[in-house]
Enzyme design. Sequence first.
Site, short mmCIF file in Angstrom:
data_model
loop_
_atom_site.label_atom_id
_atom_site.label_comp_id
_atom_site.label_asym_id
_atom_site.label_seq_id
_atom_site.Cartn_x
_atom_site.Cartn_y
_atom_site.Cartn_z
N HIS A 175 -9.85 15.98 56.31
CA HIS A 175 -10.97 15.67 55.41
C HIS A 175 -11.47 14.24 55.65
O HIS A 175 -11.03 13.30 55.00
CB HIS A 175 -10.48 15.83 53.97
CG HIS A 175 -11.57 15.98 52.96
ND1 HIS A 175 -11.52 16.88 51.93
CD2 HIS A 175 -12.74 15.31 52.80
CE1 HIS A 175 -12.61 16.79 51.20
NE2 HIS A 175 -13.37 15.82 51.70
N HIS A 180 -14.98 11.79 56.28
CA HIS A 180 -16.45 11.66 56.28
C HIS A 180 -16.83 10.62 57.31
O HIS A 180 -16.54 9.44 57.14
CB HIS A 180 -16.95 11.27 54.89
CG HIS A 180 -16.68 12.32 53.85
ND1 HIS A 180 -17.54 13.39 53.64
CD2 HIS A 180 -15.66 12.49 52.98
CE1 HIS A 180 -17.04 14.15 52.68
NE2 HIS A 180 -15.91 13.63 52.26
N LEU A 181 -17.47 11.08 58.38
CA LEU A 181 -17.84 10.15 59.46
C LEU A 181 -19.29 9.70 59.34
O LEU A 181 -19.72 8.81 60.06
CB LEU A 181 -17.59 10.78 60.82
CG LEU A 181 -16.11 10.99 61.16
CD1 LEU A 181 -15.95 11.68 62.52
CD2 LEU A 181 -15.34 9.69 61.15
N ARG A 182 -20.05 10.33 58.46
CA ARG A 182 -21.41 9.89 58.08
C ARG A 182 -22.46 10.02 59.17
O ARG A 182 -23.62 9.78 58.92
CB ARG A 182 -21.42 8.44 57.59
CG ARG A 182 -20.43 8.13 56.46
CD ARG A 182 -20.72 8.90 55.21
NE ARG A 182 -19.92 8.40 54.09
CZ ARG A 182 -19.67 9.10 53.01
NH1 ARG A 182 -20.15 10.34 52.87
NH2 ARG A 182 -18.96 8.60 52.02
N ASP A 241 -18.51 20.36 51.11
CA ASP A 241 -17.89 19.23 50.39
C ASP A 241 -18.90 18.14 50.05
O ASP A 241 -19.88 17.92 50.75
CB ASP A 241 -16.78 18.61 51.23
CG ASP A 241 -16.01 17.57 50.43
OD1 ASP A 241 -15.27 17.97 49.52
OD2 ASP A 241 -16.17 16.38 50.71
N HIS A 262 -14.72 22.15 47.46
CA HIS A 262 -14.62 20.96 46.59
C HIS A 262 -14.64 21.50 45.17
O HIS A 262 -15.64 22.05 44.73
CB HIS A 262 -15.84 20.08 46.90
CG HIS A 262 -16.06 18.92 45.98
ND1 HIS A 262 -16.11 17.63 46.42
CD2 HIS A 262 -16.28 18.86 44.65
CE1 HIS A 262 -16.33 16.82 45.40
NE2 HIS A 262 -16.45 17.54 44.32
N ASP A 280 -9.77 12.15 52.71
CA ASP A 280 -11.10 12.11 52.08
C ASP A 280 -11.74 10.75 52.33
O ASP A 280 -12.38 10.17 51.44
CB ASP A 280 -11.03 12.42 50.58
CG ASP A 280 -12.42 12.71 49.99
OD1 ASP A 280 -13.39 12.82 50.77
OD2 ASP A 280 -12.53 12.81 48.75
#
Lengths: 338, 454
Positions: free
Chosen positions: B62, B64-66, B154, B181, B321
């Site tokens: 999990h 988040h690499l954006r 998510d 989520h 996360d």
Amino acid sequence: MQKVETTPARRKAGSASVPWPHRHILDLDTFAPQEISLVLDLATSMKEVLGREVKKLPSLRGKTVITCFYEPSTRTRISFETAGKLLSADVINMQATGSSVEKGESLVDTLLTLQATACDVLVLRHPHAGAPYLAARWLGRTSVINAGDGTHAHPTQALLDLFTLREHLGTLEGRTIVIVGDIAHSRVARSNLWGMTKMGMRVVLCAPPTLLPWDLLKGRRETPGHPFASVEVETDLDKALEGADAVMALRLQKERMEAGLIPSLREYIALYQVNERRLLRARPGALVLHPGPMNEGVEISPAVAHGSQSVIQEQVTNGVAVRMALLYLLCMPAGGRP
Amino acid sequence: MRPLLVRGGRVVDPSQGVDATAHVLIREGRVEAVGPSLAPPDEALVLDATGLVVCPGFVDLHTHLREPGEEEKETIATGALAAVKGGFTTVCAMPNTQPPIDTPALVEAVRRRGEAVGLARVLPLGCISKGRQGRELAELADLAQAGVVGFSDDGAPVANAFLMRTALHYSTLIGLPIINHLEEPALARGVAHEGWVASRLGLPGVPPQAEESMASRDIALCALTGGRLHLAHISTAGTVEVVRRAKERGLPVTAEATPHHLCLTDAWLLGEHGEGSPFAPLSARAYDTACKVNPPLRSAEHRDALQQALREGVIDAIATDHAPHTAVDKMGTFAEAAFGISGLETAFALCYTALVVQGGLPFRRLVEALTIGPARVLGERGKGLGSLRPGAWGDLVLLNLAERWTVDPDRFASKGKNTPLAGVTLQGRVVGTVVGGRVVYDARTAAPAGGGSL
């Protein structure tokens, strides 16, 4: 209703030696009872000034107070403005509407800009809880007074409520006040909970369950050190009012009904309105307070709001005195205090 | 590529029950052998791991690499570097980018970008619904064909129960997990855990039941459809219980918890790093937006239940996360600030300090939850990950368990400096990371080593 005569000189003597540790006024949880008494004592002196023909003191000459309001307000903003001006401070009003906030400027940038104008005290009202804490973290040279932040706190309102109660009741310790209405979302009630319990008052909270801050009160009897251990909860207003010295009605905001927290205004009025019939259950001459603005006919009946037991207008006057005291304490070096 | 021999470390590999001083030999990007007396092949690069722990590389389900769309918060390059600095050799990239990853072309783009960066393995996840709108099912089979390892909307829950049912049912075609989520929107209208802290701070609360009701719904739909359900960042004691019961029933349900939900509580919002009396006066440090995360940091009772569930294996994996944000995103009031913690670079040390050193969790169990646990959640697509068995991908991490260090977000490789742990001293440090037999992080240079030695 009888006002108890106080003796300001004695009080002054009693509290003059209390140290004043506060650079900001963010809430009353940080206040010791003696510090609350000090504010109330000084406010007594300030109120005396309000009764003079020339209501002006030179104490804060050369000091600048900025009131920065991100929410509509009549009482609090005018009260701070008046308090500052009566002490000869330069008072500047800034409202979010019509300012750079509308151009997207962040709160922190706005606060830094205001500090850069060399202001001494920033009075901040903001719809989000914690905004004054953010201000206090960022402002190194300016004192911050919380004039109401979201549903968190309104310490100056609580102090003026305590001042009003003490003025009429003579002493706060052991006195009973009923706070009725939307307590869960009331910053006034939250600050009053800290202030009143610290001053030894018996506080009874009354509201439908959906408007009570259960999490704030949970475990209050069982948990050692719980600050609200003595607070009582009663959902029946008639019972709550039995023998009370004072009752404070809180405004019912329409959005609570829209959010489904109460079924109807009609039912709320039937169960929780402070009216003449109910007031008979309280101690004879019990005080009626309201932080305003009022929805007359909803949480309070017009007859009670404007009746002989109401001190609602006095609260406004006392608000000026209390805020004069606070501005004075924040701006004056300790040696210059009375 | 030169063979790599990692020599003399304490090898801890829960996938094969190994905990012994040994050498690890990696050749052509795969583990060739683990044993007490391996000779270095000709031209082998030798890493001396004496005094260090050698584990399989961590797998983050999990992250988040954006990228694409919010490169000011993070890019695949900065995120992958943060990953390897944190010991993560594989990261599953959440698809709530802008645009969301809901087409094969976008999956391909993320995958290729990850390969070009050449640090951690970047495994894309795809959206459950088209545009992450929660209305129509995305083309799950096409996305699977393009290489996703699972599906998630998510950042937001799949609120529509019929869509969730359909997603779980349809996904049985391809066998990849549906990752939800958990947040019932009608109940989750706050910014902090509903309890004393939120009430005191005047912040709207999110009750645990917002998560638990959706977890129960999803498990019922899992039982109905047979799809593989993975519950993202679970945070409450009630959710633990429904997951426990689902597993006892033999349902294909897995769950992850984050380091911050396992180790911190909502008392951190009071600004004192969770220490001291919750009844003490608030300081100006209260309302710390670095602690604002979704789901919110819960009370100690929930944190303790998560720790117990991790110990018992009810929680399969620790997932970060990792949610990087810019300083501006976090600089407003608590209500305005973005949700999320930048977690890749502190995950191991936080868990080691709070769970193992202070909490008594067996170290092997922590490693399991960071390695083979998450790899198993990925099913077939996790094969070769999280393990040092011969034939597995040659991904490993070297740990100095004795080292204490103080978190300084300015030294993060991630663009996201948003951590509540700034200034906190933790124990246990990642000192080296190897992906596919290549040294990609070396603590001595604090930079990608690109094949250097430790």
